[in-house]
Write an enzyme that holds these catalytic residues in place. Structure first.
Site, PDB file in Angstrom:
ATOM      1  N   ASP A   2       0.763  -1.243  -0.174  1.00  0.00           N
ATOM      2  CA  ASP A   2       0.035  -0.076  -0.044  1.00  0.00           C
ATOM      3  C   ASP A   2       0.848   1.438  -0.021  1.00  0.00           C
ATOM      4  OD1 ASP A   2      -1.966   1.947   0.500  1.00  0.00           O
ATOM      5  OD2 ASP A   2      -2.359   1.252   2.492  1.00  0.00           O
ATOM      6  N   ASP A   8      -3.881   3.850   2.543  1.00  0.00           N
ATOM      7  CA  ASP A   8      -5.078   3.979   2.823  1.00  0.00           C
ATOM      8  C   ASP A   8      -5.531   2.645   3.401  1.00  0.00           C
ATOM      9  OD1 ASP A   8      -5.118   2.597   0.584  1.00  0.00           O
ATOM     10  OD2 ASP A   8      -6.541   4.070  -0.498  1.00  0.00           O
ATOM     11  N   ASP A  25      -1.968  -1.067  -3.900  1.00  0.00           N
ATOM     12  CA  ASP A  25      -1.957  -0.116  -4.960  1.00  0.00           C
ATOM     13  C   ASP A  25      -1.013  -0.510  -6.163  1.00  0.00           C
ATOM     14  OD1 ASP A  25       0.092   1.488  -3.944  1.00  0.00           O
ATOM     15  OD2 ASP A  25      -1.679   2.281  -2.689  1.00  0.00           O
ATOM     16  N   ASP A  78     -10.003 -15.363 -17.056  1.00  0.00           N
ATOM     17  CA  ASP A  78     -11.169 -15.466 -15.942  1.00  0.00           C
ATOM     18  C   ASP A  78     -12.149 -16.618 -16.271  1.00  0.00           C
ATOM     19  OD1 ASP A  78     -11.556 -15.047 -12.892  1.00  0.00           O
ATOM     20  OD2 ASP A  78     -13.533 -14.306 -13.825  1.00  0.00           O
ATOM     21  N   GLU A 117      -7.682 -19.982 -16.318  1.00  0.00           N
ATOM     22  CA  GLU A 117      -8.292 -20.468 -15.047  1.00  0.00           C
ATOM     23  C   GLU A 117      -9.088 -21.542 -15.575  1.00  0.00           C
ATOM     24  OE1 GLU A 117     -10.780 -19.564 -11.118  1.00  0.00           O
ATOM     25  OE2 GLU A 117     -11.410 -18.543 -13.309  1.00  0.00           O
TER      26      GLU A 117
HETATM   27  C1  GLC Z   1     -12.659 -16.504 -10.914  1.00  0.00           C
HETATM   28  C2  GLC Z   1     -11.798 -15.851  -9.831  1.00  0.00           C
HETATM   29  C3  GLC Z   1     -12.601 -15.506  -8.669  1.00  0.00           C
HETATM   30  C4  GLC Z   1     -13.745 -14.721  -9.023  1.00  0.00           C
HETATM   31  C5  GLC Z   1     -14.649 -15.523 -10.099  1.00  0.00           C
HETATM   32  C6  GLC Z   1     -15.680 -14.647 -10.740  1.00  0.00           C
HETATM   33  O1  GLC Z   1     -12.795 -17.703 -10.352  1.00  0.00           O
HETATM   34  O2  GLC Z   1     -10.347 -16.345  -9.714  1.00  0.00           O
HETATM   35  O3  GLC Z   1     -11.960 -14.881  -7.705  1.00  0.00           O
HETATM   36  O4  GLC Z   1     -14.608 -14.736  -7.808  1.00  0.00           O
HETATM   37  O5  GLC Z   1     -13.859 -15.859 -11.005  1.00  0.00           O
HETATM   38  O6  GLC Z   1     -15.228 -13.467 -11.589  1.00  0.00           O
HETATM   39 CA    CA Z   2      -3.523   2.414  -1.279  1.00  0.00          CA
END
Ligand code: GLC
Ligand code: CA
Length: 571
Positions: free
Chosen positions: A54, A58, A62, A233, A293
């Site tokens: 960070d 905050d 970041d 994803d 993924e």
């Molecule tokens: C994938 C991500 C996960 C997220 C999901 C929905 O599984 O790794 O963290 O919640 O997709 O986007």
């Molecule tokens: Ca920050």
């Protein structure tokens, strides 16, 4: 005379540079003698930006925080960082609900911060991988806001809308993987929209070519900004059955109390692969890598993600490896052999932001550090590309919420107490032993565990026996050792129930890897003659046992509990 020579030579240099600069890019794409590309020799490192560093204090990490830690990553041996979503988002799913794909969320910084991060990373030879949330947007994305506004809006068909049943029920029995029906009624237009994840994450309609175009353009936009690839994803869920047929029910209930079902009609539809092939074409135009993924049940499914002609994902993650949930040499052998003989390059992962940290999954409570080194010794010496998860290298452990009211991840609120959510594996990186672990001067968004006192970067850099220093030595070895980078994988002593051993073999050179997965001393013996290696001498490259000799005889190797032993053997 002299001046004009200078001038003309300067312009020659300029035009020469103009000529070679695009080549430099092409060169990076060039393959080595084995036909391997940069990502096959790279070590990837996943950063959960909320929790890494960070910079503006905050309490939330970041991009400038990441930039400030690039030297640390370089020293560790990282070649590419994958940053989980840092785009503008209402943060319902902590960034996996994107409301603008072509910007940075102000909590993480600005596009200028991103450019600086990329520049500084590239200067150190580190590439940037972004997270591409393809299946859904945030319900606050302008596309969805318009889609929802009326049945005839321009973006109506960008999402999946349907009437309910006559009796006022959702269109079918599909369930959200985050609990409850996957359909939500929009009272104004009196139709349901489909969301495989939270209701705030409506699924895009990938059957609409306009969606595909817009989303592919997003990747082009980031490639032009210097991104070296994407982690895709939730690719399983891009398509749904157009007839919206009910999924077959299975016995029992899941952790949310919903009936179990075979997600036959809303997951892993064949059309997914058409999109991946097209997305790969775009990636190839930019020399980019696609990481998936990819939750698969078996190697056949994984092979489909590489593509029949290696024309889909270069790097589908092998999550079956993470399902081996005990230190079992026979189980690991089986999984390694399977992925090693798959149609593409293996991608190994032992932790991420959705699964309990490997430190907890494999640790026995007494030898956790030794076991953390053992797991490193395993997945960082295999043939393939590893993707590390931040903090793994210092032995970070899960810090699960103790009370429901402390839970931040919505699935933890929904599924408490059986499902505590994913906060535990997403806690701040532990940089030092201070109260906020050196992550921030403000109270961090998730609490740091007491283990920060012993497991943190500053302390471990001073201790030659730390998990961190072991990772550093191992990654340094991996980068410089041709056998570890390119050699084939040959299983050894396959009947040994306690010790996992293998040979990596490249031309006349070999590296022996021996991993004692038991809490007791073991004695192993290797006969390497069948491999054409008659030498009775192995030269130690790396070991967790400081008393281990520099040279050993592979026919009699003693091993301490959970020991890692790596040695080179020549013909
Ligand atoms: C994938 C991500 C996960 C997220 C999901 C929905 O599984 O790794 O963290 O919640 O997709 O986007
Ligand atoms: Ca920050």
């Amino acid at each position: 005379m002299r001046k004009s020579f200078l001038l003309s030579s300067t312009s020659t240099i300029v035009s020469f540079l103009l000529l070679v600069l695009p080549c430099a890019d092409a060169q990076e794409r060039a393959v080595d003698a084995e036909g391997h590309q940069w990502w096959q020799h790279a070590v990837f490192y996943e950063i959960y930006p909320r929790s890494f560093a960070d910079n503006n204090n905050d309490g939330i990490g970041d991009l400038n925080g990441i930039t400030s830690k690039l030297d640390y990553l370089k020293q560790l041996g990282v070649d590419a960082i994958w940053i989980t979503p840092c785009f503008p988002s209402p943060q319902v799913d902590f960034g996996y609900d994107v409301s603008d794909y072509e910007n940075i969320d102000p909590i993480y910084g600005t596009l200028q911060d991103f450019d600086r991060l990329t520049k500084e990373a590239n200067r150190r030879g580190i590439r940037i991988i972004m997270d591409f949330v393809m299946n859904h947007t945030s319900d606050q994305h302008t596309w969805f806001v318009d889609s929802k506004s009326s049945r005839t809006s321009a973006h109506r068909n960008w999402y999946i809308w349907h009437d309910g049943t006559r009796s006022g029920q959702p269109p079918n029995n599909w369930l959200s993987t985050f609990g409850g029906s996957a359909w939500k009624l929009d009272p104004r237009t009196r139709q349901y929209y489909y969301h495989y994840f939270y209701p705030e994450q409506p699924d895009l309609n990938w059957r609409n070519p306009a969606v595909e175009n817009a989303m592919f353009d997003v990747t082009r936009w980031w490639y032009k900004r210097g991104v070296a690839g994407f982690r895709l994803d939730a690719v399983d869920t891009l398509f749904e059955d157009p007839d919206l047929r009910d999924n077959p029910l299975l016995p029992g209930k899941n952790k949310y109390g919903d009936p179990n079902m075979d997600e036959k009609y809303n997951k892993k539809l064949p059309e997914v692969h058409d999109v991946l092939r097209d997305l790969r074409k775009v990636a190839d135009q930019h020399g980019a890598v696609l990481i998936g993924e990819t939750w698969t049940k078996n190697i056949d499914e994984l092979n489909q993600y590489y593509g029949e002609h290696s024309n889909e994902l270069q790097m589908p993650m092998d999550f079956m490896f993470t399902r081996v949930d005990q230190l079992s040499p026979p189980e690991f052998r089986k999984q390694i052999a399977a992925v090693d003989s798959a149609g593409g390059w293996p991608v190994y992962v032992i932790s991420n932001h959705d699964i309990v940290r490997s430190y907890n999954r494999y640790g026995d409570g007494q030898h956790n550090d030794a076991i953390a080194k053992l797991m490193a010794g395993l997945y960082l010496t295999l043939r393939g590309t590893p993707i590390m998860y931040y903090g793994e290298e210092i032995g970070m452990e899960n810090n699960d919420p103790k009370r429901k009211q402390d839970v931040k991840d919505p699935i933890g609120k929904l599924g408490w107490p059986e499902e505590k959510g994913r906060d535990g594996e997403r806690t701040p990186m532990q940089w030092d032993e201070g109260p906020n672990a050196g992550f921030s001067q403000a109270t961090p968004w998730l609490p740091v565990p007491p283990s920060r006192k012993s497991h943190n970067v500053a302390t471990e850099l001073k201790d030659p026996n730390s998990v961190l220093q072991f990772y550093q030595r191992l990654l340094a070895l991996r980068h410089q050792n041709r056998v570890l980078l390119d050699g084939e994988y040959i299983a050894l002593n396959e009947n040994n129930p306690n010790v996992l051993s293998y040979l990596r073999r490249y031309k006349n050179d070999a590296v022996l890897v021996v991993l004692n997965m038991s809490g007791t001393e073991q004695q192993v013996s290797f006969d390497l003659k069948p491999q054409g290696l008659s030498s009775q001498k192995a030269t130690t490259l790396l070991t967790t046992d400081s008393q281990q000799a520099k040279e050993i005889n592979p026919s009699q190797l003693p091993l301490k509990p959970f020991a890692v032993y790596v040695a080179s053997i020549s013909k």
